[in-house]
Design a protein around this motif. Sequence first.
Motif, PDB file in Angstrom:
ATOM      1  N   SER A  52     -11.016  14.489   3.690  1.00  0.00           N
ATOM      2  CA  SER A  52     -11.306  15.303   2.512  1.00  0.00           C
ATOM      3  C   SER A  52     -12.810  15.346   2.275  1.00  0.00           C
ATOM      4  N   TYR A 106       2.241   6.457  -2.355  1.00  0.00           N
ATOM      5  CA  TYR A 106       1.196   5.777  -1.598  1.00  0.00           C
ATOM      6  C   TYR A 106       0.041   5.402  -2.522  1.00  0.00           C
ATOM      7  N   GLY A 107      -0.566   4.259  -2.249  1.00  0.00           N
ATOM      8  CA  GLY A 107      -1.786   3.883  -2.933  1.00  0.00           C
ATOM      9  C   GLY A 107      -2.976   4.505  -2.242  1.00  0.00           C
ATOM     10  N   SER A 108      -4.165   4.183  -2.702  1.00  0.00           N
ATOM     11  CA  SER A 108      -5.391   4.713  -2.111  1.00  0.00           C
ATOM     12  C   SER A 108      -6.346   3.570  -1.825  1.00  0.00           C
ATOM     13  N   LEU A 109      -7.401   3.867  -1.109  1.00  0.00           N
ATOM     14  CA  LEU A 109      -8.399   2.848  -0.795  1.00  0.00           C
ATOM     15  C   LEU A 109      -9.054   2.332  -2.064  1.00  0.00           C
ATOM     16  N   GLU A 110      -9.311   3.257  -3.009  1.00  0.00           N
ATOM     17  CA  GLU A 110      -9.957   2.865  -4.252  1.00  0.00           C
ATOM     18  C   GLU A 110      -9.004   2.098  -5.163  1.00  0.00           C
ATOM     19  N   ASN A 111      -7.726   2.473  -5.170  1.00  0.00           N
ATOM     20  CA  ASN A 111      -6.749   1.835  -6.046  1.00  0.00           C
ATOM     21  C   ASN A 111      -5.446   1.644  -5.288  1.00  0.00           C
ATOM     22  N   PRO A 112      -5.290   0.525  -4.583  1.00  0.00           N
ATOM     23  CA  PRO A 112      -4.085   0.330  -3.772  1.00  0.00           C
ATOM     24  C   PRO A 112      -2.820   0.139  -4.603  1.00  0.00           C
ATOM     25  N   HIS A 137       0.815  -1.204   0.000  1.00  0.00           N
ATOM     26  CA  HIS A 137       0.000   0.000   0.000  1.00  0.00           C
ATOM     27  C   HIS A 137       0.862   1.273   0.000  1.00  0.00           C
ATOM     28  N   TYR A 179      -2.859  11.645   7.296  1.00  0.00           N
ATOM     29  CA  TYR A 179      -3.993  11.396   6.405  1.00  0.00           C
ATOM     30  C   TYR A 179      -5.119  12.332   6.807  1.00  0.00           C
TER      31      TYR A 179
END
Length: 343
Positions: free
Chosen positions: A168, A20-26, A5, A165
């Motif tokens: 948003s 860093y990845g994201s929750l939607e696209n790790p 991640h 973090y």
Amino acid sequence: MSAGHALHVFINGQLSGTVYGSLENPKLTFRNNVNLRAGINKISLLSVAVGLSNVGTHFETWNVGVLGPVTLNGLNEGTRDLAKQKWSYKVGLKGEALSLHTVSGSSSVEWVEGSLLSQKQPITWYKTTFNAPEGNGPLALDMNGMGKGQIWVNGESIGRHWPGYAASGSCSSCSYAGTYDQNKCLTNCGESSQRWYHVPRSWLKPTGNLLVVFEEQGGDPGGISLAQRTTQSVCADVFEGQPTLRNWHILAAGKVDKLHSKAHLSCKPGQKISKIKFASYGLPQGTCGSFREGSCHAHKSYNALERNCIGQQSCSVSVVPEVFGGDPCPDSAKKLSVEAVCN
């Protein structure tokens, strides 16, 4: 490319960049300029996984970590594929192997302090000692000046911290009218997703407690502080007829025809209610600390609370119209909102 991640890239022992990845696209890809020297260069890729999947179809086949390929662009020869270079693999950090989060492990290495202390430096270990505050109130670490990492107190894991973090979204007007969705009535936009981290008092000694922080993103450890929660106000927000487990059983048994709810106030042991800061029976609005009168308000809302609660460690008041001088709005479902000061 990495399946997530997070990925830290080091060139010759120096941090070159982080992605860093994201929750939607790790999944993530690192692309950045790097400084190389003539001759042999050492590339280290530190992959960070924030948890592993343990549910879903064939979750054991899901991957996390560096997938490759690793390429160098901009060389005289064009793009060089490094996938066939000699790579080694190691799990964990050296600091973990040395148990730097424990008293014995932290004493096995040399730490720098004072003007040499690194600030805003990723992949850094910090330690300090502190004394436990007097009293028995809940304690929490304020980590707002840090980015992301892990915390230990006397060798016990407090957990991950991630104040870097930020929440948003749009925190403008709030209305729950219409179909609900997760973006309605957002709060604290732009602020840390979590700032305070609970420290159990049972883990502490009177003096000389060891605090160790592993900082992944980079932060200022000088901003870390230990706060003790002190209750200055207590609140109740109760609708008329709001059931409790006990009076619900009484109603189900047919012993009464109507439920009468109560508002309960209770200060910490050794404290007493000294003032009713707010009270409104009717249609009050707001939440604890920001209650305000609504379009319907019983003018004797304060009377029963001041009579029953001032000078008491705890008290209760029935939420029925006759306690507050009558029904201020007979056709509406009313409630009692109250805030009291403890001293």
